[in-house]
Design an enzyme around this catalytic site. Sequence first.
Site, PDB file in Angstrom:
ATOM      1  N   SER A  68       0.756  -1.113  -0.046  1.00 47.19           N
ATOM      2  CA  SER A  68       0.240  -0.086   0.094  1.00 47.19           C
ATOM      3  C   SER A  68       0.982   1.090  -0.022  1.00 47.19           C
ATOM      4  O   SER A  68       1.994   1.185   0.170  1.00 47.19           O
ATOM      5  CB  SER A  68      -0.819   0.058   1.291  1.00 47.19           C
ATOM      6  OG  SER A  68      -0.077   0.231   2.429  1.00 47.19           O
ATOM      7  N   GLU A  75       6.858   3.023  -9.180  1.00 50.28           N
ATOM      8  CA  GLU A  75       5.502   3.449  -9.317  1.00 50.28           C
ATOM      9  C   GLU A  75       5.018   2.540 -10.553  1.00 50.28           C
ATOM     10  O   GLU A  75       4.428   3.131 -11.807  1.00 50.28           O
ATOM     11  CB  GLU A  75       5.256   4.722  -9.878  1.00 50.28           C
ATOM     12  CG  GLU A  75       5.552   5.740  -8.608  1.00 50.28           C
ATOM     13  CD  GLU A  75       4.474   5.589  -7.470  1.00 50.28           C
ATOM     14  OE1 GLU A  75       3.457   5.019  -7.424  1.00 50.28           O
ATOM     15  OE2 GLU A  75       4.570   6.336  -6.325  1.00 50.28           O
TER      16      GLU A  75
END
Length: 198
Positions: free
Chosen positions: A18, A91
């Site tokens: 997360s 990312e």
Amino acid sequence: MDVVRAASQGWIEVIVGSMFSGKSEELIRRVRRAQIARQRVQIFKPAVDVRYSDDHIVSHSELKIEAEPASSAADLLAKVRPDTEVVGVDEGQFFDAALPAACVELAGRGMRVIVAGLDQDYLGRPFEPMPHLLAIAEFITKTRAICMVCGNPANHTQRLVHNADRVLLGAHGTYEARCRRCFDPTLSRQDAVVPAAN
Ligand SMILES: [Zn+2]
């Protein structure tokens, strides 16, 4: 993990979790170790992620490393130099569906490929292309944050603002790490806190 490198043997490492779980920190740590060993390293980030810096990866704890923006998986592949030994990607969830194939291609050339990214979106759904990468990687690390409500291990990214876009850049104030029990995907919906008039 730091894996001992055999000659011209490539592989894929994936770091998922997360937000606020330390994914970028872990990626930066691994890449720094490779740089200390004088391996030739290239680091990429999606061109969409301009939160903090144009040419660096910056973790939430302000760790920083130089990174080249790439507009797509094909662009990333085109920018990898032939003599590169380690390719870092941050990312990964903001890249297109061609990222896994690009990683396979680079590992096939003998490169160590390390991809960090969110494994779930703000609704708790698997966030492509990370699930695909998890399936094909040799090494997987799942980082966990600490639930900002109750302190338990947190595996979810809680969106705190009303917005239905899958990609909404932000950090503190926009998102929180939450555990399974405290995670509430309906919070991001407009009707979550506005009671229906009747
Ligand atoms: Zn909790």
